[in-house]
Design a protein around this motif. Structure first.
Motif: not given
Length: 339
Positions: A168, A172, A180, A182, A196, A199, A236, A238-239, A262-263
């Motif tokens: 992910l 990104l 971003a 998280c 996380c 990422v 962004y 991120v979930t 984004a998820t």
């Protein structure tokens, strides 16, 4: 061999187990709402039901009440159970100590097999040892890919959360993201932490971590909204679960932010959101497959001595990306609650 002694008497080639699993016919079934404890499912299969002796298998997860992700896991487990002539006992609790008690309940019921998630593995270490001492095979799914071997589980079905996070993060970068956040809905959950961290490992921009109370969605929305208002540089979000991504769309609107979302993980509503463009993409770990394989593997072990991955490697069900280019291919399955 010592790590899983009592679970098997000899080794079988992993390829044999995988081939056997692939050859089995899936049978659909429905799932009731999530969060109910110690429920039993005896859904019927339309065809190909096993004639082997009746088994009882417990599936014990860390599901929080109302988290629809686990309905998909459970549907997969129920499909395997219906096909394999298995009485499936499902129970769940997000509190690790309570989850361990549910596993102990399964041991006390003398089930034929147990499938568990390892969101907080240290809390489950002792009860897994008790299951092994009782000669009950235990497999893992979904959470705990880095810990299942240490606890002596026989098999594991899921995705490597660190690898998924790294993928992910690269995505990104390709999207040109610079800042971003998280969003973590449960502190101490090892799988969410690994996402996380993954990422952060590959993302070349700035990444912040935002903790929210995943059991209180209005609070989730207000916390994300406040963060976006405080830091307008965030481009962004991120979930780490589909419901939180959908809530984040409301936060973006309320904050007047231009941040994209984004998820990790899918559900029916999320595929529609991707199609409509309010969410950019999702990382799919195929939870239906996790539930199905976990239950089916226990049937295979009892009836043919098979174990997937040879007790050394996990069976990976993800990650895969779903975005506008391929969302139509999974939307029909998501509508049925199986993706």
């Amino acid at each position: 061999m010592d790590r899983i002694s009592g679970f098997r008497s000899r080794r079988f080639a992993p390829a044999v187990a995988l081939a056997a699993a692939a050859a089995l016919t899936l049978a659909g079934c429905s799932s009731s709402s999530g969060g109910k404890k110690a429920e039993e499912s005896e859904a019927g299969a339309s065809a190909g039901k096993a004639t082997t002796p009746r088994m009882t298998v417990a599936l014990v997860t860390h599901q929080s009440p109302g988290d629809t992700f686990w309905d998909i896991v459970r549907k997969g487990a129920e499909a395997a159970a219906a096909k394999d002539n298995i009485k499936l006992i499902y129970s769940a609790d997000p509190n690790a100590g309570n989850q361990a008690n549910l596993v102990q309940n399964a041991i006390d019921q003398k089930v034929d097999g147990i499938a568990i998630t390892l969101a907080k593995p240290d809390a489950l270490k002792d009860v897994v040892s008790k299951a092994k001492a009782a000669n009950i095979p235990v497999v893992g799914l979904n959470s705990g890919v880095s810990e299942w071997k240490k606890l002596g589980l026989m098999e594991f079905f899921g995705q490597d959360e660190t690898v998924a996070g790294e993928a992910l993060g690269n995505r990104l970068n390709a999207a040109g993201a610079k800042s971003a956040v998280c969003v973590v809905q449960e502190q101490g959950n090892i799988g969410l932490t690994q996402r996380c961290d993954g990422v952060e490992k590959t993302f070349s921009g700035k990444l912040q971590t935002l903790f929210v109370n995943g059991t209180d969605m209005p609070s989730v929305k207000s916390t994300i909204t406040a963060k976006l208002k405080q830091d307008s540089s965030i481009d962004y979000i991120v979930t780490l679960g589909a419901p939180f991504a959908l809530t984040a769309t409301q936060s973006v609107s309320e904050a007047g932010s231009k941040a994209k979302i984004a998820t990790f993980d899918l559900n029916k509503q999320l595929t529609s959101a991707i199609d409509q463009g309010s969410i950019e993409f999702a990382v799919d770990q195929q939870p239906y497959l996790q539930g199905y394989l976990a239950i089916d593997s226990l049937w295979l072990y009892k009836n043919n001595g098979n174990y997937m991955g040879g007790g050394e490697q996990p069976v990976l069900t993800g990650p895969a990306f779903v975005d506008k280019t391929n969302v139509d291919a999974v939307a029909a399955f998501a509508a049925k609650g199986t993706r």
